[in-house]
Motif scaffolding. Structure first.
Motif, PDB file in Angstrom:
ATOM      1  N   GLY A   1       0.815  -1.213   0.000  1.00 28.01           N
ATOM      2  CA  GLY A   1       0.000   0.000   0.000  1.00 28.01           C
ATOM      3  C   GLY A   1       0.844   1.257   0.000  1.00 28.01           C
ATOM      4  N   HIS A   2       1.969   1.177   0.760  1.00 31.14           N
ATOM      5  CA  HIS A   2       2.863   2.335   0.779  1.00 31.14           C
ATOM      6  C   HIS A   2       3.454   2.583  -0.603  1.00 31.14           C
ATOM      7  CE1 HIS A   2       3.557   1.935   5.393  1.00 31.14           C
ATOM      8  NE2 HIS A   2       2.381   2.457   5.077  1.00 31.14           N
ATOM      9  N   LYS A   3       3.817   1.455  -1.295  1.00 33.12           N
ATOM     10  CA  LYS A   3       4.347   1.618  -2.644  1.00 33.12           C
ATOM     11  C   LYS A   3       3.280   2.215  -3.568  1.00 33.12           C
ATOM     12  CE  LYS A   3       7.694  -2.171  -2.304  1.00 33.12           C
ATOM     13  NZ  LYS A   3       8.095  -3.513  -2.805  1.00 33.12           N
ATOM     14  N   ALA A   4       2.049   1.686  -3.410  1.00 30.14           N
ATOM     15  CA  ALA A   4       0.964   2.268  -4.215  1.00 30.14           C
ATOM     16  C   ALA A   4       0.774   3.741  -3.875  1.00 30.14           C
ATOM     17  CB  ALA A   4      -0.325   1.486  -3.982  1.00 30.14           C
ATOM     18  N   ASP A   5       0.864   4.036  -2.558  1.00 30.84           N
ATOM     19  CA  ASP A   5       0.759   5.446  -2.156  1.00 30.84           C
ATOM     20  C   ASP A   5       1.886   6.260  -2.777  1.00 30.84           C
ATOM     21  OD1 ASP A   5      -1.473   4.891  -0.686  1.00 30.84           O
ATOM     22  OD2 ASP A   5      -0.386   4.680   1.217  1.00 30.84           O
ATOM     23  N   LEU A   6       3.111   5.625  -2.831  1.00 30.52           N
ATOM     24  CA  LEU A   6       4.239   6.329  -3.428  1.00 30.52           C
ATOM     25  C   LEU A   6       3.971   6.609  -4.899  1.00 30.52           C
ATOM     26  CD1 LEU A   6       7.085   7.451  -3.116  1.00 30.52           C
ATOM     27  CD2 LEU A   6       7.980   5.175  -3.614  1.00 30.52           C
ATOM     28  N   ARG A   7       3.438   5.571  -5.629  1.00 26.44           N
ATOM     29  CA  ARG A   7       3.108   5.789  -7.033  1.00 26.44           C
ATOM     30  C   ARG A   7       2.057   6.880  -7.178  1.00 26.44           C
ATOM     31  NH1 ARG A   7       2.699  -0.426  -9.440  1.00 26.44           N
ATOM     32  NH2 ARG A   7       4.908  -0.965  -9.116  1.00 26.44           N
ATOM     33  N   VAL A   8       1.054   6.797  -6.321  1.00 26.08           N
ATOM     34  CA  VAL A   8       0.008   7.826  -6.376  1.00 26.08           C
ATOM     35  C   VAL A   8       0.588   9.196  -6.084  1.00 26.08           C
ATOM     36  CG1 VAL A   8      -2.110   8.636  -5.289  1.00 26.08           C
ATOM     37  CG2 VAL A   8      -1.861   6.222  -5.844  1.00 26.08           C
ATOM     38  N   SER A   9       1.488   9.226  -5.075  1.00 25.36           N
ATOM     39  CA  SER A   9       2.095  10.517  -4.747  1.00 25.36           C
ATOM     40  C   SER A   9       2.939  11.037  -5.901  1.00 25.36           C
ATOM     41  CB  SER A   9       2.949  10.383  -3.478  1.00 25.36           C
ATOM     42  OG  SER A   9       4.017   9.471  -3.700  1.00 25.36           O
ATOM     43  N   ARG A  10       3.664  10.081  -6.589  1.00 25.91           N
ATOM     44  CA  ARG A  10       4.449  10.522  -7.742  1.00 25.91           C
ATOM     45  C   ARG A  10       3.525  11.033  -8.848  1.00 25.91           C
ATOM     46  NH1 ARG A  10       8.905   5.585  -8.189  1.00 25.91           N
ATOM     47  NH2 ARG A  10      10.136   6.188  -6.338  1.00 25.91           N
ATOM     48  N   ALA A  11       2.429  10.264  -9.097  1.00 25.63           N
ATOM     49  CA  ALA A  11       1.476  10.739 -10.114  1.00 25.63           C
ATOM     50  C   ALA A  11       0.903  12.092  -9.717  1.00 25.63           C
ATOM     51  CB  ALA A  11       0.365   9.710 -10.293  1.00 25.63           C
ATOM     52  N   ARG A  12       0.625  12.209  -8.412  1.00 23.16           N
ATOM     53  CA  ARG A  12       0.094  13.499  -7.949  1.00 23.16           C
ATOM     54  C   ARG A  12       1.127  14.596  -8.110  1.00 23.16           C
ATOM     55  NH1 ARG A  12      -2.636  13.510  -2.163  1.00 23.16           N
ATOM     56  NH2 ARG A  12      -4.040  12.166  -3.374  1.00 23.16           N
ATOM     57  N   GLU A  13       2.416  14.246  -7.811  1.00 22.15           N
ATOM     58  CA  GLU A  13       3.474  15.248  -8.001  1.00 22.15           C
ATOM     59  C   GLU A  13       3.564  15.656  -9.464  1.00 22.15           C
ATOM     60  OE1 GLU A  13       6.996  13.566  -6.470  1.00 22.15           O
ATOM     61  OE2 GLU A  13       6.442  13.834  -4.350  1.00 22.15           O
ATOM     62  N   GLY A  14       3.459  14.625 -10.412  1.00 21.38           N
ATOM     63  CA  GLY A  14       3.473  14.971 -11.832  1.00 21.38           C
ATOM     64  C   GLY A  14       2.310  15.861 -12.211  1.00 21.38           C
TER      65      GLY A  14
ATOM     66  N   LEU B   1       0.684  17.795 -10.120  1.00 15.52           N
ATOM     67  CA  LEU B   1       0.926  19.110  -9.518  1.00 15.52           C
ATOM     68  C   LEU B   1       1.980  19.883 -10.302  1.00 15.52           C
ATOM     69  CD1 LEU B   1       0.882  18.166  -5.723  1.00 15.52           C
ATOM     70  CD2 LEU B   1      -0.919  19.301  -7.039  1.00 15.52           C
ATOM     71  N   ARG B   2       3.034  19.138 -10.801  1.00 17.17           N
ATOM     72  CA  ARG B   2       4.068  19.817 -11.588  1.00 17.17           C
ATOM     73  C   ARG B   2       3.462  20.401 -12.859  1.00 17.17           C
ATOM     74  NH1 ARG B   2       7.079  15.961 -11.800  1.00 17.17           N
ATOM     75  NH2 ARG B   2       6.624  15.124 -13.869  1.00 17.17           N
ATOM     76  N   ARG B   3       2.641  19.553 -13.552  1.00 11.47           N
ATOM     77  CA  ARG B   3       1.985  20.078 -14.759  1.00 11.47           C
ATOM     78  C   ARG B   3       1.056  21.234 -14.419  1.00 11.47           C
ATOM     79  NH1 ARG B   3       1.732  14.499 -15.720  1.00 11.47           N
ATOM     80  NH2 ARG B   3      -0.433  14.427 -15.001  1.00 11.47           N
ATOM     81  N   GLN B   4       0.386  21.084 -13.283  1.00  8.29           N
ATOM     82  CA  GLN B   4      -0.504  22.170 -12.865  1.00  8.29           C
ATOM     83  C   GLN B   4       0.291  23.437 -12.582  1.00  8.29           C
ATOM     84  OE1 GLN B   4      -2.825  21.251  -9.424  1.00  8.29           O
ATOM     85  NE2 GLN B   4      -4.250  22.928  -9.726  1.00  8.29           N
TER      86      GLN B   4
END
Length: 683
Positions: A413-426, A428-431
């Motif tokens: 779950g933490h890894k999934a959270d990490l992926r989600v956080s990375r996707a969210r960071e991407g 947010l970066r695009r935003q």
């Protein structure tokens, strides 16, 4: 048997003394104990190991500004709620994104706070959804109303949440004092200040509670207020503590309690001390009560007619009466203001008055299913308990394996959270890049707007300069016109003086003419009187002539009659007499015509004199009024009346203009003489 483990002491206060845990509750299956100290602080303690005898302070939280009055944990142990005496309510949850082994500690963070309630929180309970999350919070503030706050929709991964007031439950009696909930049946248990206990139920989570009925009362119980409520979630039992020290237990008539509850047992402490807290074990057949005065008692269940206590809790649907006897006493640690009790069925630890106790079997290890270890002899029930204990140890091993699996799943779950956080960071970066582009476009638009504004301001400045130059030219023309006006004003003032002199001359001439006219009128009046006398005399003469004529005519007639016969000798004399009479009549007629013409001429002269006198009088008055108005009006401002005179020349102006001329050092506008002083003239 029950042994004391340790006394829990919180962090040192300002007085360098340890603080006591006034309230505490175990977190199920997490080896955690959450307690409150003075000043609104909450402490989180963790057991060092499964077989260890000590708890260690892991975290201190500032829950509320005032002292905490209620602490309630969820069944999963991931969330707990605190309430204070000033109406503050906070929701705490384990910090997301952090994990570890079975002994790893995950700190708690505050995720929500309810609006300040009207009154202190005396009791609270929580309703959970199928996932063990706190869905509803029921607050009791010592009034006849219970407020139900419901969780708003929570998105996955959302850190902060919020609750909204969904329902207000009106309690039939005077005031609600304690609340608890039976999770498996969605039943709300409410105790009141009159000692009655009411049940509310709902079919599914998310719905409103509906009133069901009140629990049957003990006929021997005197009226007393409810102070504490405990619920056995597994076997559907309800225990209620009251002010008079009585503890009453009800059992459900059926496994789910839909057919109501029946009175099972009633017991009380000696001395009648008020019950402050009550807890029921879902594994061991015991009830723990804490009473006012710093004393806690463990009560063991016995069926009526049996001399032995049941080693395991009776799970049958029979509702026979049972008896509870005290088997162990506990005392609160010094300095504990409010003592509560709680039991951790998974480990077998009991908390009371800032002290920890544990239930131990004959082998000396923690035993969750045995309380007969108080006796020193082993019987068949003890051996059965030992066998059950071995099974429990096996189950516990399986539980540890399950915990390891959960840990692995947590890592996933933490890894999934990490992926989600990375996707969210991407995202947010695009935003942010989009925002930067939008900001650049906005700045470009602002620059264009500023340039346009600058050009517009330059155009406005140019037009303003042209307008200023035009106004300056007009001002120069106005100043020239003002100088010309001042010259014209001086000329007008000179003409005014000439007009005043002429008016005075006209007045004198008018007076002389009036005197001459008066003299002429008097002469004409005297002549008229003389003409009237002459006219009277002429009229008298005319009348006398008429009479004489008549007499003469009669005499002539008589004479003619007398002398008709005498012949024509007298014709010449008669002719002469007729001539004389004709001339006399003509003279009389001419005198009358002259008299009428004289009268008419006199009347015309009178009218002409009166008309001329009236016109001269009107002209004189008008000239005098104009001269007076021009004399009273200031010759500079043409607005105010003159009331100040200039020294040396004596010309008069209004106060403002005279003082301004004096302050500027100007000369008199009329005669151009210097001004030495200004004096006020009273008319």
């Amino acid at each position: 048997m029950i042994e004391q483990l340790q006394a829990l002491e919180g962090e040192r206060g300002r007085g360098r003394e340890r603080t006591c845990l006034n309230l505490a509750c175990f977190v199920p299956e997490s080896r955690l104990l959450i307690g409150s100290t003075a000043g609104g602080k909450v402490e989180v303690w963790q057991r060092t190991s499964d077989r260890g005898n000590e708890y260690k302070l892991m975290q201190t939280l500032q829950a509320q500004l005032a002292d905490v009055t209620c602490i309630v944990c969820s069944s999963t142990g991931s969330t707990f709620v605190t309430g204070s005496g000033t109406g503050e309510v906070s929701v705490w949850e384990r910090e997301r994104g952090r994990g570890g082994g079975s002994m790893a500690f995950t700190p708690f963070v505050r995720i929500a706070g309810l609006p300040l309630q009207n009154g202190g929180i005396t009791s609270l309970c929580v309703c959970e959804d199928e996932g063990g999350n706190i869905e509803d919070i029921v607050l009791c503030t010592g009034t006849s109303e219970l407020n139900v706050w419901r969780l708003k929709k929570r998105e996955w991964g959302e850190t902060n949440i919020s609750y909204s007031r969904k329902e207000v439950i009106n309690v039939p009696d005077v005031a609600a004092t304690a609340v608890e909930v039976v999770q498996c049946t969605n039943t709300l248990v409410v105790g009141t200040s009159t000692g009655k206990v009411h049940l509310y139920r709902r079919e599914n989570s998310g719905q409103d509670f509906a009133y069901v009925h009140a629990l049957p009362e003990n006929e021997q119980r005197r009226e007393s207020g409810v102070t504490a409520i405990a619920v056995d979630q597994s076997h559907n039992r309800i225990a209620v503590g009251e002010i008079d020290g009585t503890t009453t237990v009800w059992r459900a008539s059926d496994p789910l309690g839909y057919n109501g509850y029946e009175l099972s047992s009633t017991f009380s402490m000696e001395g009648g001390a008020a019950v402050r807290s009550v807890r029921m074990s879902e594994v061991c057949p015991i009830i723990i009560t804490a009473v006012r005065g710093g004393k806690g008692v463990v009560w063991a269940e016995e069926d009526e007619g049996s001399s032995n206590s049941g080693a395991m809790l009776n799970t049958s649907s029979s509702n026979k009466r049972v008896t509870y006897t005290p088997v162990f006493s506990m005392t609160a640690a010094a300095g504990c203001v409010s003592s509560t009790v709680d039991i951790d069925d998974y480990i077998g630890d009991i908390y009371y008055g800032s002290r920890l106790y544990t239930i131990r079997g004959p082998s000396g290890t923690a035993n969750l299913d045995v309380i007969q270890g108080i006796d020193n002899e082993l019987d068949d029930s003890e051996r059965a308990v030992e066998e059950g204990y071995e099974d429990i140890l096996k189950i516990r091993g399986l539980a540890l394996q399950g915990q390891q699996i959960v840990s692995v799943l947590t890592d996933i779950g933490h890894k999934a959270d990490l992926r989600v956080s990375r996707a969210r960071e991407g995202y947010l970066r695009r935003q942010r890049e989009t925002q930067v582009e939008a900001e650049n476009a906005r700045r470009t638009a602002e620059l264009i707007a500023e340039e346009a504004e600058k050009r517009r301001q330059e155009e406005v400045t140019t037009r303003l300069k042209e307008d200023v130059s035009l106004l300056q030219g007009r001002l120069t023309i106005a100043e020239e016109e003002l100088r010309e006006t001042r010259g014209d004003l001086s000329s007008m003032q000179y003409k005014e003086r000439e007009l005043v002199n002429e008016i005075a001359h006209l007045k004198r001439k008018r007076d002389e003419e009036q005197s001459n006219h008066a003299e002429q009128i008097s002469n004409l009046t005297a002549q008229l009187e003389r003409n009237s006398e002459v006219s009277g005399t002429l009229q008298d003469l005319l009348a006398q002539s008429e009479r004489d004529k008549e007499g003469l005519q009669s005499a002539l007639h008589i004479e003619r009659m007398q002398r008709e016969e005498e012949g024509r000798e007298k014709d010449g004399e008669l002719q002469l007499l007729h001539t004389y009479l004709a001339e006399f009549s003509a003279a009389v007629a001419d005198g009358a015509e002259k008299k009428e013409e004289l009268d008419r001429r006199i009347e015309e002269l009178k009218k002409e004199l009166e008309k001329e006198a009236k016109q001269r009088a009107e002209m004189a008055e008008k000239a005098e009024e104009e001269a007076q108005a021009q004399k009273r009006e200031c010759a500079v401002c043409f607005t105010n009346e003159v009331d100040h005179a200039l020294v040396k020349c004596g010309h008069m102006f209004c106060s403002d203009c005279a003082n301004e001329l004096k302050s500027r050092g100007d000369n008199c506008p009329n005669c151009r003489q210097p001004i030495s002083a200004v004096i006020r003239v009273f008319s």
